[in-house]
Design a protein around this motif. Structure first.
Motif: not given
Length: 566
Positions: A477-478, A517-521, A526-531
């Protein structure tokens, strides 16, 4: 009559010798550019392997470059088989369709072949750039080596799997070689596939060619700049003085061309998940046997895509099925790179248990994707016809009821009341013994724990029961919050409350780096990490998290170390 048998045996032997002496011819490719080489392989079995192929018919349309031979002998189940192969390098003399006629080899003739030859390549924009800016196959005054690079397709979409290709042309015997491909500011480059080797003629000079492919997935729309690749190496000295004096006779250096492209944004009408591809297909393998009520049966779903990576393919899920329980297994992925293109596959097996007999409707599966060839939204779909579930087999029990079994009720013997009673008595006695042993073991364990003063804290407890599919669902779901919650829940006790605590307890470096990397993004924008970050996380956690072993303290709980140790 005896003479007739002798003549028949001789004819059969001749026929066998003719069959063993089969001759085959093949090309490594049937489409080349003028000046490129194509390799012709001629293979002969049996007695004709001692001959030599007649190559005179090739000299009309080809330059014959290099002829090598090799032999092979194999013994299988006591039967010996020998063959000889001839490898011939051919350089076409003209463009167009060229026929390779049948060639004579030891009294046998090969099948004719055909090769399509395109017009010769020019130096132009694909020949490399020297430091002065001129488009020539030379660098630093030497025409012995140059670079060519390109991105396909041009103007890719954000997140699309583009292929960055670098070709090294060299007309020298290399002793040392180093090819540096700088990274871009819009995505990462990683090599895919194996190096490809060939040859080409540029401006009348023959070069060996090394071709290398890299995967490039732009992370955001807008400008894309790929710096120029750089080659450095040393070559065997040319005694004829073909190298410049300033290079010391052996040093070689070449600089390719930088590439600037515009990355297109994701179309507004595209659906989630964003999946740009050349093609996407779905297929379902039906059950291998007739399903029965109360017994599990399996279906296997295959998902494949052209021009995508394995991490881009969405996780395969089955919708809820009325009257049935679905138990998915972990999916497996494969990724292949060939001829400058990518192909990825994902496979997942599902075990289904139906609680009643009758027809069972399996819902259709769909995957939305973006058709790059036609530049519009598309939908991959797979369906399976309704499955007829048979009743579960039963046998009569001691009380006159029905008990489910895996066999046929008509062929199973009916248990007698006395036999069933004895079976229950044995089972009850075994259960009682097991309970007594369990209580005794627990009492002894408690006595030992009280004697040495040791206690069990939360860290020694195993992980609490959890939903094993929570993490795969959250990744598919992302949803950043759901992913963080699922990772914290999946960690063994004591349960962490933050992702940096989870990262410290992971044993797999790839999973740890992707999670950091996910936690930093999550804390940027806006809090939504890049794809791209989500895709990296999905790829790292395609398998279950690997946790580091807990560090056990050598000091008993509640006991301080001595103040003045010996």
């Amino acid at each position: 009559m005896k003479r007739w048998w002798i003549v028949s045996a001789v004819l059969l032997l001749c026929f066998a010798a003719s069959a063993d002496a089969a001759v085959r011819a093949s090309l490594d490719r049937d489409h080349v550019a003028l000046g490129d080489a194509v390799n012709l392989t001629i293979e002969s079995d049996g007695s004709s392997s001692s001959g030599k192929p007649d190559l005179s018919a090739l000299q009309k349309d080809f330059d014959v470059r290099g002829v090598s031979t090799g032999s092979q002998t194999t013994i299988v189940n006591g039967s010996m088989h020998s063959s000889v192969q001839w490898s011939v390098g051919l350089v076409p003399r003209r463009s167009g369709m060229i026929d390779i006629p049948a060639l004579d080899f030891g009294g046998q003739r090969t099948s004719p072949l055909r090769v399509l030859v395109d017009p010769a390549r020019t130096s132009g924009a694909n020949a490399g750039t020297n430091p002065s800016g001129d488009m020539q196959p030379s660098t630093h005054g030497s025409g012995s080596v140059f670079l060519d690079s390109a991105i396909a397709p041009e103007h890719p979409y954000v997140g699309q799997a583009a292929i960055y290709t670098v070709r090294l042309y060299y007309a020298a015997t290399l002793l040392e070689a180093s090819l540096e491909v700088p990274n871009t500011d819009n995505g990462d480059l990683r090599q895919v596939g194996e190096d490809e080797r060939g040859s080409a003629v540029v401006q009348g000079r023959r070069y060996d060619v090394l071709e290398r492919h890299y995967l490039l997935q732009p992370e955001h729309s807008g400008s894309l700049h790929v710096p120029a690749p750089v080659f450095q190496g040393r070559a065997m000295p040319d005694l004829s003085g073909g190298f410049d004096d300033e290079l010391g006779g052996t040093g070689l250096r070449a600089i390719g061309k930088a590439i600037d492209e515009q990355v297109r944004p994701r179309p507004a009408q595209a659906s989630d998940p964003w999946l740009p591809a050349q093609s996407v297909t779905l297929s379902i393998d039906p059950p291998a046997s007739t399903p029965h009520a109360g017994e599990p049966f399996s279906v296997v779903v295959h998902e494949s895509g052209e021009g995508v990576t394995a991490s881009q393919l969405p996780e395969i899920t089955l919708p809820a099925i009325a009257g049935a329980q679905v138990y998915p297994e972990p999916s497996s992925t494969e990724e292949h790179a060939r001829d400058g293109s990518l192909r990825a596959e994902r496979t997942r097996r599902f075990a289904i248990v139906v609680d009643h007999a009758g027809p069972l409707h399996l819902p259709d599966l769909t995957v939305p994707w973006w058709d790059l060839a036609n530049d519009h939204a598309a939908l991959a779909r797979a369906s399976l016809p309704d499955v007829q579930v048979q009743p579960g087999a039963t046998v009569q029990n001691a009380n006159g009821g029905n008990a489910s079994t895996s066999g046929d009720a008509a062929t199973q013997p009916v248990a007698s009341p006395a036999g069933a009673l004895r079976a229950w008595q044995v089972a009850t006695l075994a259960l009682a013994v097991l309970l007594v042993l369990t209580f005794a073991w627990g009492w002894r364990r408690g006595q030992v724990g009280e004697g040495d003063g040791s206690t069990d804290d939360d860290a020694s407890m195993g992980p609490l029961p959890q939903d094993r599919q929570a993490l795969p669902r959250a990744l598919a779901a992302g949803d950043p919050a759901a992913i963080a919650q699922a990772l914290c829940d999946a960690a063994p006790a004591p349960r962490p409350h933050h992702l940096h605590e989870v990262a410290r307890r992971l044993a797999d470096p790839a999973q740890r780096d992707a999670l950091q990397a996910f936690d930093a993004a999550r804390w940027r924008g806006d809090g939504q990490p890049p794809e791209q970050v989500l895709a990296r996380l999905r790829e790292a956690f395609a398998r279950a998290p690997r946790w580091a072993a807990p560090v056990k303290s050598t000091t008993a709980a509640g006991v301080l170390p001595p103040l003045y140790p010996d």
